[in-house]
Design a protein around this motif. Structure first.
Motif, PDB file in Angstrom:
ATOM      1  N   GLN A 211      -5.408  -4.949  -3.794  1.00  0.00           N
ATOM      2  CA  GLN A 211      -6.602  -4.624  -2.937  1.00  0.00           C
ATOM      3  C   GLN A 211      -6.232  -3.127  -2.457  1.00  0.00           C
ATOM      4  O   GLN A 211      -5.610  -2.838  -1.346  1.00  0.00           O
ATOM      5  N   HIS A 212      -6.996  -2.066  -2.880  1.00  0.00           N
ATOM      6  CA  HIS A 212      -7.076  -0.890  -2.184  1.00  0.00           C
ATOM      7  C   HIS A 212      -7.314  -0.786  -0.828  1.00  0.00           C
ATOM      8  O   HIS A 212      -8.229  -1.447  -0.601  1.00  0.00           O
ATOM      9  N   THR A 213      -6.786  -0.006  -0.167  1.00  0.00           N
ATOM     10  CA  THR A 213      -7.000   0.396   1.313  1.00  0.00           C
ATOM     11  C   THR A 213      -7.687   1.591   1.307  1.00  0.00           C
ATOM     12  O   THR A 213      -8.172   2.413   0.242  1.00  0.00           O
ATOM     13  N   ALA A 214      -8.318   1.914   2.523  1.00  0.00           N
ATOM     14  CA  ALA A 214      -8.890   3.228   2.721  1.00  0.00           C
ATOM     15  C   ALA A 214      -8.082   4.335   2.151  1.00  0.00           C
ATOM     16  O   ALA A 214      -8.413   5.600   1.760  1.00  0.00           O
TER      17      ALA A 214
ATOM     18  N   ALA B 249     -12.983   9.486   6.831  1.00  0.00           N
ATOM     19  CA  ALA B 249     -11.710  10.357   6.088  1.00  0.00           C
ATOM     20  C   ALA B 249     -12.226  10.654   4.816  1.00  0.00           C
ATOM     21  O   ALA B 249     -11.850  11.774   4.256  1.00  0.00           O
ATOM     22  N   THR B 250     -12.886   9.859   4.013  1.00  0.00           N
ATOM     23  CA  THR B 250     -13.313   9.998   2.846  1.00  0.00           C
ATOM     24  C   THR B 250     -14.077  11.291   2.410  1.00  0.00           C
ATOM     25  O   THR B 250     -13.947  12.072   1.642  1.00  0.00           O
ATOM     26  N   PHE B 251     -15.038  11.267   3.442  1.00  0.00           N
ATOM     27  CA  PHE B 251     -15.954  12.223   3.471  1.00  0.00           C
ATOM     28  C   PHE B 251     -15.610  13.601   3.499  1.00  0.00           C
ATOM     29  O   PHE B 251     -15.990  14.597   3.383  1.00  0.00           O
ATOM     30  N   ARG B 252     -14.378  13.368   4.647  1.00  0.00           N
ATOM     31  CA  ARG B 252     -13.636  14.644   5.126  1.00  0.00           C
ATOM     32  C   ARG B 252     -13.053  15.282   3.998  1.00  0.00           C
ATOM     33  O   ARG B 252     -13.186  16.283   3.532  1.00  0.00           O
ATOM     34  N   VAL B 253     -12.664  14.397   3.160  1.00  0.00           N
ATOM     35  CA  VAL B 253     -11.789  14.964   1.823  1.00  0.00           C
ATOM     36  C   VAL B 253     -12.808  15.477   0.882  1.00  0.00           C
ATOM     37  O   VAL B 253     -12.363  16.575   0.407  1.00  0.00           O
TER      38      VAL B 253
ATOM     39  N   ARG C  68      -6.955   8.862  -1.304  1.00  0.00           N
ATOM     40  CA  ARG C  68      -5.863   9.730  -1.942  1.00  0.00           C
ATOM     41  C   ARG C  68      -6.423  10.116  -3.148  1.00  0.00           C
ATOM     42  O   ARG C  68      -6.032  11.103  -3.981  1.00  0.00           O
ATOM     43  N   ILE C  69      -7.163   8.946  -3.960  1.00  0.00           N
ATOM     44  CA  ILE C  69      -7.347   9.332  -5.455  1.00  0.00           C
ATOM     45  C   ILE C  69      -8.638  10.208  -5.376  1.00  0.00           C
ATOM     46  O   ILE C  69      -8.729  11.086  -6.259  1.00  0.00           O
ATOM     47  N   VAL C  70      -9.548  10.169  -4.148  1.00  0.00           N
ATOM     48  CA  VAL C  70     -10.736  10.889  -4.183  1.00  0.00           C
ATOM     49  C   VAL C  70      -9.906  12.267  -4.135  1.00  0.00           C
ATOM     50  O   VAL C  70     -10.678  13.234  -4.473  1.00  0.00           O
ATOM     51  N   ASP C  71      -8.953  12.653  -3.243  1.00  0.00           N
ATOM     52  CA  ASP C  71      -8.464  13.825  -3.183  1.00  0.00           C
ATOM     53  C   ASP C  71      -7.903  14.496  -4.371  1.00  0.00           C
ATOM     54  O   ASP C  71      -8.116  15.595  -4.643  1.00  0.00           O
ATOM     55  N   ILE C  72      -7.138  13.742  -4.980  1.00  0.00           N
ATOM     56  CA  ILE C  72      -6.541  14.106  -6.506  1.00  0.00           C
ATOM     57  C   ILE C  72      -7.991  14.592  -7.262  1.00  0.00           C
ATOM     58  O   ILE C  72      -7.603  15.504  -8.036  1.00  0.00           O
ATOM     59  N   LEU C  73      -8.876  13.597  -7.363  1.00  0.00           N
ATOM     60  CA  LEU C  73      -9.914  13.753  -8.438  1.00  0.00           C
ATOM     61  C   LEU C  73     -10.667  15.066  -8.171  1.00  0.00           C
ATOM     62  O   LEU C  73     -11.077  15.939  -8.757  1.00  0.00           O
ATOM     63  N   GLY C  74     -10.946  15.326  -6.731  1.00  0.00           N
ATOM     64  CA  GLY C  74     -11.612  16.463  -6.186  1.00  0.00           C
ATOM     65  C   GLY C  74     -10.936  17.694  -6.277  1.00  0.00           C
ATOM     66  O   GLY C  74     -11.392  18.663  -6.834  1.00  0.00           O
ATOM     67  N   LYS C  75      -9.457  17.705  -6.330  1.00  0.00           N
ATOM     68  CA  LYS C  75      -8.601  18.783  -6.847  1.00  0.00           C
ATOM     69  C   LYS C  75      -8.836  19.523  -8.046  1.00  0.00           C
ATOM     70  O   LYS C  75      -8.806  20.446  -8.458  1.00  0.00           O
TER      71      LYS C  75
ATOM     72  N   PRO D  71       0.732  -1.204   0.094  1.00  0.00           N
ATOM     73  CA  PRO D  71       0.085   0.041   0.000  1.00  0.00           C
ATOM     74  C   PRO D  71       0.711   1.242  -0.028  1.00  0.00           C
ATOM     75  O   PRO D  71       0.322   2.148  -0.586  1.00  0.00           O
ATOM     76  N   GLU D  72       1.871   1.109   0.609  1.00  0.00           N
ATOM     77  CA  GLU D  72       2.925   2.487   0.794  1.00  0.00           C
ATOM     78  C   GLU D  72       3.320   2.763  -0.563  1.00  0.00           C
ATOM     79  O   GLU D  72       3.464   4.041  -0.978  1.00  0.00           O
ATOM     80  N   THR D  73       3.812   1.711  -1.412  1.00  0.00           N
ATOM     81  CA  THR D  73       4.244   1.905  -2.845  1.00  0.00           C
ATOM     82  C   THR D  73       3.277   2.595  -3.736  1.00  0.00           C
ATOM     83  O   THR D  73       3.254   3.505  -4.524  1.00  0.00           O
ATOM     84  N   VAL D  74       2.076   2.033  -3.590  1.00  0.00           N
ATOM     85  CA  VAL D  74       0.805   2.497  -4.414  1.00  0.00           C
ATOM     86  C   VAL D  74       0.550   4.094  -4.046  1.00  0.00           C
ATOM     87  O   VAL D  74       0.451   4.826  -4.838  1.00  0.00           O
ATOM     88  N   LEU D  75       0.548   4.209  -2.788  1.00  0.00           N
ATOM     89  CA  LEU D  75       0.222   5.467  -2.061  1.00  0.00           C
ATOM     90  C   LEU D  75       1.321   6.708  -2.863  1.00  0.00           C
ATOM     91  O   LEU D  75       1.058   7.710  -3.235  1.00  0.00           O
TER      92      LEU D  75
END
Length: 474
Positions: A103-106, A143-147, A111-118, A72-76
Protein backbone atom coordinates in the motif's frame (compact mmCIF):
# COMPACT_ATOMS: atom_id res chain seq x y z
CA UNK A 1 14.13 -14.24 4.22
CA UNK A 2 16.00 -13.22 1.06
CA UNK A 3 15.94 -16.64 -0.67
CA UNK A 4 12.18 -16.85 -0.21
CA UNK A 5 11.71 -13.35 -1.57
CA UNK A 6 13.85 -14.05 -4.61
CA UNK A 7 12.11 -17.36 -5.29
CA UNK A 8 8.72 -15.64 -5.16
CA UNK A 9 9.64 -13.23 -7.93
CA UNK A 10 10.98 -15.87 -10.32
CA UNK A 11 7.78 -15.76 -12.37
CA UNK A 12 8.09 -11.99 -12.77
CA UNK A 13 11.76 -12.30 -13.74
CA UNK A 14 11.17 -13.49 -17.27
CA UNK A 15 9.97 -10.07 -18.49
CA UNK A 16 11.33 -7.75 -15.77
CA UNK A 17 15.03 -8.70 -15.73
CA UNK A 18 16.42 -5.20 -15.37
CA UNK A 19 13.94 -4.26 -12.66
CA UNK A 20 14.71 -7.39 -10.67
CA UNK A 21 18.46 -7.05 -10.96
CA UNK A 22 18.21 -3.66 -9.28
CA UNK A 23 15.61 -4.88 -6.81
CA UNK A 24 17.88 -7.74 -5.75
CA UNK A 25 20.59 -5.32 -4.73
CA UNK A 26 18.10 -3.06 -2.95
CA UNK A 27 16.68 -5.95 -0.96
CA UNK A 28 20.16 -7.13 -0.06
CA UNK A 29 21.09 -3.60 0.90
CA UNK A 30 18.06 -2.97 3.10
CA UNK A 31 18.39 -6.27 4.98
CA UNK A 32 22.14 -6.08 5.42
CA UNK A 33 23.29 -5.26 8.98
CA UNK A 34 25.97 -3.00 7.52
CA UNK A 35 23.68 -1.00 5.25
CA UNK A 36 23.95 2.75 5.03
CA UNK A 37 20.62 4.42 4.31
CA UNK A 38 22.23 7.41 2.67
CA UNK A 39 24.48 5.60 0.23
CA UNK A 40 22.96 2.50 -1.38
CA UNK A 41 25.31 0.33 -3.44
CA UNK A 42 25.52 1.00 -7.14
CA UNK A 43 23.82 -1.39 -9.50
CA UNK A 44 26.10 -3.46 -11.71
CA UNK A 45 25.42 -5.24 -14.94
CA UNK A 46 25.43 -8.59 -13.13
CA UNK A 47 24.67 -8.06 -9.45
CA UNK A 48 24.95 -11.76 -8.62
CA UNK A 49 28.70 -11.52 -9.20
CA UNK A 50 29.01 -9.17 -6.27
CA UNK A 51 26.76 -11.26 -4.01
CA UNK A 52 27.00 -14.88 -5.22
CA UNK A 53 25.19 -16.21 -2.16
CA UNK A 54 21.99 -14.52 -3.28
CA UNK A 55 20.43 -15.90 -6.46
CA UNK A 56 16.96 -16.32 -7.85
CA UNK A 57 15.46 -19.74 -7.32
CA UNK A 58 14.83 -21.83 -10.43
CA UNK A 59 11.72 -23.35 -8.90
CA UNK A 60 8.29 -21.95 -9.77
CA UNK A 61 6.85 -19.79 -7.02
CA UNK A 62 3.81 -17.62 -6.33
CA UNK A 63 3.86 -14.22 -7.97
CA UNK A 64 2.78 -12.26 -4.87
CA UNK A 65 4.82 -11.08 -1.91
CA UNK A 66 3.46 -10.72 1.56
CA UNK A 67 2.70 -7.10 2.43
CA UNK A 68 5.28 -7.26 5.22
CA UNK A 69 8.06 -8.02 2.72
CA UNK A 70 8.34 -4.34 1.79
CA UNK A 71 8.68 -1.30 4.03
CA UNK A 72 7.87 2.22 2.76
CA UNK A 73 11.52 3.21 3.26
CA UNK A 74 12.66 0.37 0.98
CA UNK A 75 10.17 1.32 -1.74
CA UNK A 76 11.20 4.96 -1.45
CA UNK A 77 14.88 4.05 -1.83
CA UNK A 78 14.02 1.92 -4.85
CA UNK A 79 12.17 4.85 -6.46
CA UNK A 80 15.15 7.09 -5.73
CA UNK A 81 17.39 4.67 -7.62
CA UNK A 82 15.16 5.10 -10.68
CA UNK A 83 15.02 8.91 -10.44
CA UNK A 84 16.57 9.29 -13.91
CA UNK A 85 14.41 6.64 -15.60
CA UNK A 86 10.72 7.44 -15.21
CA UNK A 87 9.56 4.32 -17.07
CA UNK A 88 11.37 1.98 -14.70
CA UNK A 89 10.26 4.05 -11.72
CA UNK A 90 6.61 3.85 -12.76
CA UNK A 91 6.94 0.15 -13.59
CA UNK A 92 8.32 -0.54 -10.14
CA UNK A 93 5.69 1.67 -8.49
CA UNK A 94 2.86 -0.29 -10.16
CA UNK A 95 4.49 -3.69 -9.72
CA UNK A 96 5.11 -3.36 -5.99
CA UNK A 97 1.45 -2.43 -5.56
CA UNK A 98 -0.23 -4.99 -7.84
CA UNK A 99 2.13 -7.97 -7.48
CA UNK A 100 3.25 -7.50 -3.90
CA UNK A 101 0.19 -6.00 -2.24
CA UNK A 102 2.13 -2.97 -1.02
CA UNK A 103 0.00 0.00 0.00
CA UNK A 104 1.64 3.17 -1.19
CA UNK A 105 2.05 6.03 1.25
CA UNK A 106 1.89 9.76 0.61
CA UNK A 107 5.72 9.77 0.52
CA UNK A 108 5.99 7.12 -2.20
CA UNK A 109 3.20 8.77 -4.19
CA UNK A 110 4.87 12.17 -3.98
CA UNK A 111 8.21 10.69 -5.04
CA UNK A 112 6.80 9.13 -8.21
CA UNK A 113 4.93 12.38 -8.96
CA UNK A 114 8.24 14.23 -8.69
CA UNK A 115 10.02 11.76 -11.00
CA UNK A 116 7.25 11.87 -13.61
CA UNK A 117 7.12 15.67 -13.46
CA UNK A 118 10.87 15.84 -14.02
CA UNK A 119 10.29 14.27 -17.44
CA UNK A 120 7.10 16.28 -18.21
CA UNK A 121 4.87 13.20 -17.99
CA UNK A 122 2.05 15.24 -16.47
CA UNK A 123 -0.81 13.33 -18.07
CA UNK A 124 0.45 10.08 -16.54
CA UNK A 125 0.91 11.92 -13.25
CA UNK A 126 -2.72 13.06 -13.09
CA UNK A 127 -3.98 9.58 -14.03
CA UNK A 128 -1.86 8.12 -11.25
CA UNK A 129 -3.08 10.67 -8.68
CA UNK A 130 -6.70 9.94 -9.63
CA UNK A 131 -6.08 6.20 -9.37
CA UNK A 132 -4.57 6.59 -5.91
CA UNK A 133 -7.56 8.70 -4.86
CA UNK A 134 -10.01 6.04 -6.04
CA UNK A 135 -8.06 3.34 -4.23
CA UNK A 136 -8.19 5.40 -1.08
CA UNK A 137 -4.85 4.06 0.17
CA UNK A 138 -2.62 7.08 -0.52
CA UNK A 139 -4.58 10.25 -0.99
CA UNK A 140 -2.76 13.25 -2.50
CA UNK A 141 -1.88 15.90 0.06
CA UNK A 142 -0.50 19.44 0.07
CA UNK A 143 3.01 18.06 -0.53
CA UNK A 144 1.76 16.31 -3.70
CA UNK A 145 0.56 19.59 -5.16
CA UNK A 146 3.65 21.42 -3.97
CA UNK A 147 5.71 18.96 -6.05
CA UNK A 148 3.37 19.47 -9.03
CA UNK A 149 3.62 23.27 -8.79
CA UNK A 150 7.41 23.03 -8.64
CA UNK A 151 7.64 20.76 -11.68
CA UNK A 152 5.22 22.82 -13.77
CA UNK A 153 6.85 26.15 -12.96
CA UNK A 154 10.42 24.85 -13.37
CA UNK A 155 9.33 23.93 -16.92
CA UNK A 156 7.87 27.48 -17.27
CA UNK A 157 4.33 26.05 -17.56
CA UNK A 158 2.77 28.78 -15.43
CA UNK A 159 -0.74 28.43 -16.83
CA UNK A 160 -0.66 24.67 -16.16
CA UNK A 161 0.56 25.26 -12.58
CA UNK A 162 -2.39 27.59 -11.96
CA UNK A 163 -4.74 25.02 -13.50
CA UNK A 164 -3.30 22.46 -11.08
CA UNK A 165 -4.22 24.76 -8.21
CA UNK A 166 -7.77 24.93 -9.57
CA UNK A 167 -7.90 21.13 -9.83
CA UNK A 168 -6.74 20.78 -6.23
CA UNK A 169 -10.34 21.64 -5.32
CA UNK A 170 -11.31 18.10 -6.44
CA UNK A 171 -9.19 16.78 -3.57
CA UNK A 172 -10.31 19.36 -0.96
CA UNK A 173 -6.86 20.97 -1.10
CA UNK A 174 -7.68 24.34 -2.67
CA UNK A 175 -6.86 26.51 0.31
CA UNK A 176 -4.33 29.02 1.59
CA UNK A 177 -1.63 26.35 2.04
CA UNK A 178 -1.82 25.26 -1.61
CA UNK A 179 -1.96 28.87 -2.78
CA UNK A 180 1.10 29.67 -0.69
CA UNK A 181 2.91 26.67 -2.22
CA UNK A 182 1.98 27.90 -5.71
CA UNK A 183 3.32 31.41 -5.03
CA UNK A 184 6.50 29.94 -3.53
CA UNK A 185 7.11 27.83 -6.65
CA UNK A 186 6.52 30.81 -8.95
CA UNK A 187 8.98 32.96 -7.00
CA UNK A 188 11.55 30.16 -6.71
CA UNK A 189 11.73 29.79 -10.50
CA UNK A 190 11.68 33.52 -11.30
CA UNK A 191 8.05 33.93 -12.34
CA UNK A 192 7.60 36.72 -9.82
CA UNK A 193 5.56 38.93 -12.14
CA UNK A 194 2.89 36.24 -12.42
CA UNK A 195 3.03 35.63 -8.66
CA UNK A 196 2.50 39.32 -7.93
CA UNK A 197 -0.39 39.49 -10.40
CA UNK A 198 -2.04 36.48 -8.79
CA UNK A 199 -1.75 37.99 -5.33
CA UNK A 200 -2.53 41.64 -5.89
CA UNK A 201 -3.69 42.50 -9.41
CA UNK A 202 -6.25 39.69 -9.74
CA UNK A 203 -5.56 39.27 -13.47
CA UNK A 204 -6.19 35.55 -13.10
CA UNK A 205 -9.34 35.92 -11.02
CA UNK A 206 -11.70 34.44 -13.66
CA UNK A 207 -9.98 31.08 -13.26
CA UNK A 208 -10.78 30.88 -9.57
CA UNK A 209 -14.53 31.56 -9.66
CA UNK A 210 -14.04 34.37 -7.17
CA UNK A 211 -12.60 32.03 -4.52
CA UNK A 212 -9.17 33.62 -4.82
CA UNK A 213 -10.49 36.77 -3.21
CA UNK A 214 -11.28 34.80 -0.05
CA UNK A 215 -7.64 33.76 0.38
CA UNK A 216 -5.37 35.72 2.66
CA UNK A 217 -2.76 37.13 0.30
CA UNK A 218 -1.90 40.12 2.44
CA UNK A 219 0.03 38.26 5.13
CA UNK A 220 3.76 38.67 5.74
CA UNK A 221 4.66 35.20 4.48
CA UNK A 222 3.35 35.83 0.96
CA UNK A 223 5.12 39.21 0.79
CA UNK A 224 8.38 37.60 1.91
CA UNK A 225 8.11 35.03 -0.90
CA UNK A 226 7.65 37.74 -3.53
CA UNK A 227 10.47 39.84 -2.05
CA UNK A 228 12.75 36.80 -2.21
CA UNK A 229 11.63 36.23 -5.80
CA UNK A 230 12.70 39.73 -6.87
CA UNK A 231 15.96 39.07 -5.03
CA UNK A 232 16.57 35.87 -7.03
CA UNK A 233 15.99 37.84 -10.24
CA UNK A 234 18.40 40.55 -9.00
CA UNK A 235 15.97 43.31 -9.88
CA UNK A 236 17.31 45.61 -7.17
CA UNK A 237 15.04 48.55 -8.00
CA UNK A 238 11.97 46.34 -7.85
CA UNK A 239 13.19 44.95 -4.51
CA UNK A 240 13.31 48.46 -3.07
CA UNK A 241 9.90 49.37 -4.50
CA UNK A 242 8.28 46.23 -3.12
CA UNK A 243 9.91 46.79 0.29
CA UNK A 244 8.32 50.23 0.39
CA UNK A 245 4.97 48.84 -0.81
CA UNK A 246 4.95 46.48 2.17
CA UNK A 247 4.95 49.54 4.45
CA UNK A 248 2.16 51.19 2.43
CA UNK A 249 0.01 48.07 2.73
CA UNK A 250 0.62 47.90 6.45
CA UNK A 251 2.39 44.53 6.27
CA UNK A 252 4.18 43.71 9.50
CA UNK A 253 7.81 42.93 8.61
CA UNK A 254 9.30 40.01 10.50
CA UNK A 255 12.74 38.45 10.92
CA UNK A 256 12.60 36.81 7.49
CA UNK A 257 11.60 40.07 5.80
CA UNK A 258 14.63 41.83 7.24
CA UNK A 259 16.96 38.88 6.55
CA UNK A 260 15.96 38.83 2.87
CA UNK A 261 16.25 42.59 2.46
CA UNK A 262 19.61 42.75 4.27
CA UNK A 263 20.88 40.11 1.85
CA UNK A 264 19.53 42.20 -1.02
CA UNK A 265 21.44 45.25 0.20
CA UNK A 266 24.67 43.24 0.51
CA UNK A 267 24.39 41.63 -2.90
CA UNK A 268 23.49 44.94 -4.57
CA UNK A 269 26.66 46.56 -3.21
CA UNK A 270 25.19 48.54 -0.30
CA UNK A 271 26.35 46.70 2.85
CA UNK A 272 26.05 49.85 5.01
CA UNK A 273 22.31 49.82 4.39
CA UNK A 274 22.19 46.23 5.65
CA UNK A 275 23.88 47.42 8.86
CA UNK A 276 21.27 50.17 9.15
CA UNK A 277 18.51 47.55 8.84
CA UNK A 278 20.19 45.49 11.56
CA UNK A 279 20.06 48.46 13.92
CA UNK A 280 16.41 49.00 12.99
CA UNK A 281 15.67 45.37 13.89
CA UNK A 282 17.37 45.74 17.26
CA UNK A 283 15.37 48.89 17.96
CA UNK A 284 12.13 47.02 17.18
CA UNK A 285 13.13 44.19 19.50
CA UNK A 286 13.26 41.56 16.75
CA UNK A 287 15.38 38.62 17.91
CA UNK A 288 17.94 37.61 15.28
CA UNK A 289 18.63 34.02 14.27
CA UNK A 290 21.90 32.63 12.88
CA UNK A 291 20.89 33.36 9.25
CA UNK A 292 20.27 37.04 10.00
CA UNK A 293 23.51 37.30 12.00
CA UNK A 294 25.48 35.76 9.13
CA UNK A 295 24.17 38.42 6.75
CA UNK A 296 24.92 41.25 9.17
CA UNK A 297 28.41 39.94 9.98
CA UNK A 298 29.23 39.90 6.27
CA UNK A 299 27.77 43.38 5.79
CA UNK A 300 29.63 44.90 8.75
CA UNK A 301 32.85 43.18 7.68
CA UNK A 302 32.62 44.72 4.21
CA UNK A 303 31.60 48.20 5.34
CA UNK A 304 33.39 48.59 8.71
CA UNK A 305 36.15 45.97 8.66
CA UNK A 306 36.80 42.50 10.04
CA UNK A 307 37.28 43.71 13.64
CA UNK A 308 33.69 45.00 13.78
CA UNK A 309 32.52 41.70 12.29
CA UNK A 310 34.43 39.79 14.99
CA UNK A 311 32.82 42.00 17.65
CA UNK A 312 29.37 41.15 16.33
CA UNK A 313 30.36 37.47 16.23
CA UNK A 314 31.22 37.66 19.92
CA UNK A 315 27.95 39.45 20.67
CA UNK A 316 26.04 36.77 18.81
CA UNK A 317 27.54 33.94 20.87
CA UNK A 318 27.03 35.83 24.13
CA UNK A 319 23.32 36.18 23.32
CA UNK A 320 23.08 32.41 22.94
CA UNK A 321 22.85 32.26 19.16
CA UNK A 322 25.19 29.46 18.14
CA UNK A 323 27.27 30.06 14.99
CA UNK A 324 27.14 27.58 12.11
CA UNK A 325 29.64 26.78 9.37
CA UNK A 326 28.44 29.78 7.30
CA UNK A 327 29.21 32.11 10.22
CA UNK A 328 32.76 30.81 10.55
CA UNK A 329 33.28 30.88 6.78
CA UNK A 330 32.20 34.53 6.69
CA UNK A 331 34.76 35.46 9.37
CA UNK A 332 37.43 33.36 7.67
CA UNK A 333 36.88 35.01 4.31
CA UNK A 334 37.11 38.48 5.84
CA UNK A 335 40.34 37.57 7.69
CA UNK A 336 41.94 35.98 4.63
CA UNK A 337 41.03 38.92 2.41
CA UNK A 338 42.70 41.17 5.00
CA UNK A 339 45.86 39.03 4.97
CA UNK A 340 45.42 37.98 8.61
CA UNK A 341 46.16 34.30 8.04
CA UNK A 342 47.29 33.44 11.57
CA UNK A 343 43.98 34.62 12.99
CA UNK A 344 42.18 32.74 10.21
CA UNK A 345 44.06 29.58 11.17
CA UNK A 346 42.96 30.03 14.81
CA UNK A 347 39.35 30.38 13.66
CA UNK A 348 39.74 27.16 11.67
CA UNK A 349 40.95 25.37 14.81
CA UNK A 350 38.07 26.92 16.78
CA UNK A 351 35.59 25.40 14.34
CA UNK A 352 36.74 21.87 15.16
CA UNK A 353 36.62 22.58 18.90
CA UNK A 354 33.06 23.86 18.52
CA UNK A 355 32.06 20.67 16.62
CA UNK A 356 31.36 22.79 13.54
CA UNK A 357 33.12 20.80 10.83
CA UNK A 358 34.75 22.81 8.01
CA UNK A 359 33.42 22.33 4.48
CA UNK A 360 34.83 22.97 1.03
CA UNK A 361 33.93 26.68 1.21
CA UNK A 362 36.03 26.95 4.39
CA UNK A 363 39.17 25.87 2.58
CA UNK A 364 38.36 27.88 -0.52
CA UNK A 365 38.71 30.98 1.69
CA UNK A 366 42.38 30.04 2.21
CA UNK A 367 43.04 28.83 -1.34
CA UNK A 368 41.74 32.07 -2.85
CA UNK A 369 44.00 34.35 -0.79
CA UNK A 370 47.17 32.40 0.10
CA UNK A 371 50.21 33.17 -2.08
CA UNK A 372 52.66 30.38 -1.21
CA UNK A 373 52.28 26.97 -2.90
CA UNK A 374 53.59 25.10 0.13
CA UNK A 375 50.99 26.66 2.43
CA UNK A 376 48.19 25.99 -0.05
CA UNK A 377 49.19 22.31 -0.37
CA UNK A 378 49.37 22.03 3.42
CA UNK A 379 45.76 23.19 3.74
CA UNK A 380 44.80 20.96 0.81
CA UNK A 381 46.17 17.90 2.63
CA UNK A 382 44.47 18.96 5.85
CA UNK A 383 41.19 19.27 3.97
CA UNK A 384 41.40 15.71 2.62
CA UNK A 385 42.53 14.29 5.98
CA UNK A 386 39.54 16.01 7.58
CA UNK A 387 37.16 14.17 5.26
CA UNK A 388 36.34 17.14 3.01
CA UNK A 389 36.38 16.03 -0.62
CA UNK A 390 37.71 18.57 -3.13
CA UNK A 391 35.41 19.53 -5.99
CA UNK A 392 36.53 19.80 -9.59
CA UNK A 393 36.43 23.60 -9.38
CA UNK A 394 38.82 23.34 -6.40
CA UNK A 395 41.42 21.60 -8.57
CA UNK A 396 40.88 23.99 -11.47
CA UNK A 397 41.22 27.07 -9.25
CA UNK A 398 44.50 25.84 -7.73
CA UNK A 399 45.95 24.63 -11.03
CA UNK A 400 45.28 27.99 -12.65
CA UNK A 401 46.82 29.75 -9.67
CA UNK A 402 49.99 27.62 -9.75
CA UNK A 403 50.11 28.02 -13.53
CA UNK A 404 50.08 31.82 -13.25
CA UNK A 405 52.97 31.59 -10.79
CA UNK A 406 54.91 29.24 -13.09
CA UNK A 407 54.89 26.19 -10.77
CA UNK A 408 54.43 22.86 -12.57
CA UNK A 409 55.26 20.41 -9.77
CA UNK A 410 52.24 21.26 -7.58
CA UNK A 411 50.00 21.11 -10.67
CA UNK A 412 51.05 17.52 -11.40
CA UNK A 413 50.71 16.72 -7.70
CA UNK A 414 47.09 17.91 -7.82
CA UNK A 415 46.53 15.98 -11.06
CA UNK A 416 47.65 12.79 -9.31
CA UNK A 417 45.50 13.50 -6.25
CA UNK A 418 42.53 14.08 -8.54
CA UNK A 419 42.88 10.54 -9.87
CA UNK A 420 43.29 9.13 -6.35
CA UNK A 421 40.05 10.85 -5.34
CA UNK A 422 38.25 9.14 -8.24
CA UNK A 423 37.64 12.34 -10.19
CA UNK A 424 37.96 12.46 -13.96
CA UNK A 425 39.32 15.82 -15.17
CA UNK A 426 36.89 17.98 -17.12
CA UNK A 427 37.68 20.41 -19.95
CA UNK A 428 38.52 23.23 -17.51
CA UNK A 429 41.06 21.06 -15.69
CA UNK A 430 42.69 19.96 -18.96
CA UNK A 431 42.82 23.53 -20.25
CA UNK A 432 44.41 24.74 -16.99
CA UNK A 433 47.10 22.03 -17.26
CA UNK A 434 47.76 22.64 -20.98
CA UNK A 435 48.01 26.42 -20.46
CA UNK A 436 50.58 25.88 -17.69
CA UNK A 437 52.64 23.52 -19.88
CA UNK A 438 52.63 25.93 -22.83
CA UNK A 439 53.68 28.77 -20.54
CA UNK A 440 56.78 26.69 -19.73
CA UNK A 441 57.38 25.87 -23.40
CA UNK A 442 56.54 22.15 -23.02
CA UNK A 443 54.66 21.93 -26.32
CA UNK A 444 55.06 18.16 -26.84
CA UNK A 445 53.67 17.33 -23.41
CA UNK A 446 50.89 19.89 -23.87
CA UNK A 447 49.90 18.23 -27.16
CA UNK A 448 49.74 14.85 -25.42
CA UNK A 449 47.14 16.14 -22.94
CA UNK A 450 45.35 18.03 -25.70
CA UNK A 451 44.94 14.80 -27.68
CA UNK A 452 43.87 12.92 -24.55
CA UNK A 453 41.27 15.58 -23.91
CA UNK A 454 39.91 15.37 -27.46
CA UNK A 455 39.77 11.55 -27.28
CA UNK A 456 37.40 11.91 -24.31
CA UNK A 457 35.10 14.16 -26.32
CA UNK A 458 35.99 17.30 -24.38
CA UNK A 459 36.31 20.70 -26.06
CA UNK A 460 39.83 22.07 -26.30
CA UNK A 461 40.69 25.74 -26.68
CA UNK A 462 42.27 26.72 -30.00
CA UNK A 463 45.95 27.37 -29.28
CA UNK A 464 48.30 28.99 -31.75
CA UNK A 465 51.36 27.26 -30.22
CA UNK A 466 50.00 23.77 -30.85
CA UNK A 467 48.73 24.61 -34.32
CA UNK A 468 52.05 26.20 -35.34
CA UNK A 469 54.01 23.17 -34.14
CA UNK A 470 51.72 20.81 -36.04
CA UNK A 471 52.27 22.86 -39.24
CA UNK A 472 56.06 22.62 -38.78
CA UNK A 473 55.88 18.84 -38.38
CA UNK A 474 53.71 18.54 -41.49
Amino acid sequence: MLPSIFSKIHHFRSHRSLLLSKLQILLFYHTSPHSNSQFPPKTTANPTQNHPAFSFSINPAPTHFEKSDFQPETVLESLNSYANDWKLALEFFNWVETECGFQHTAHTLNRIVDILGKFFEFEITWNLIERMRRNGCSLPDHATFRVLFKRYVSAHLVKEAIDAFVRSDNYNLRDEISFSNLIDALCEYKHVIEAEELCFKKNWGDQFDGDLFCLNVDDTKIHNMILRGWFKMEWWRKCREFWEEMDKRGVKKDLFSYSIYMDIQCKSGKPWKAVKLYKEMRKKGIELDVVAYNTVIRAIGISDGVDEAARLFKEMTELGCQPNVVTFNTILKLLCESGRYREAHRVLNLMTRKDCLPNIVTYHCFFTCLEKPREILKYFDRMIEGGVRPRMDTYVMLMRKFGRWGFLRPIFLLWKKMALQGLSPDEFAYNALIDALLQKGLVVLARKYDEEMLSKGLSAKPRAELEAKMDDEA
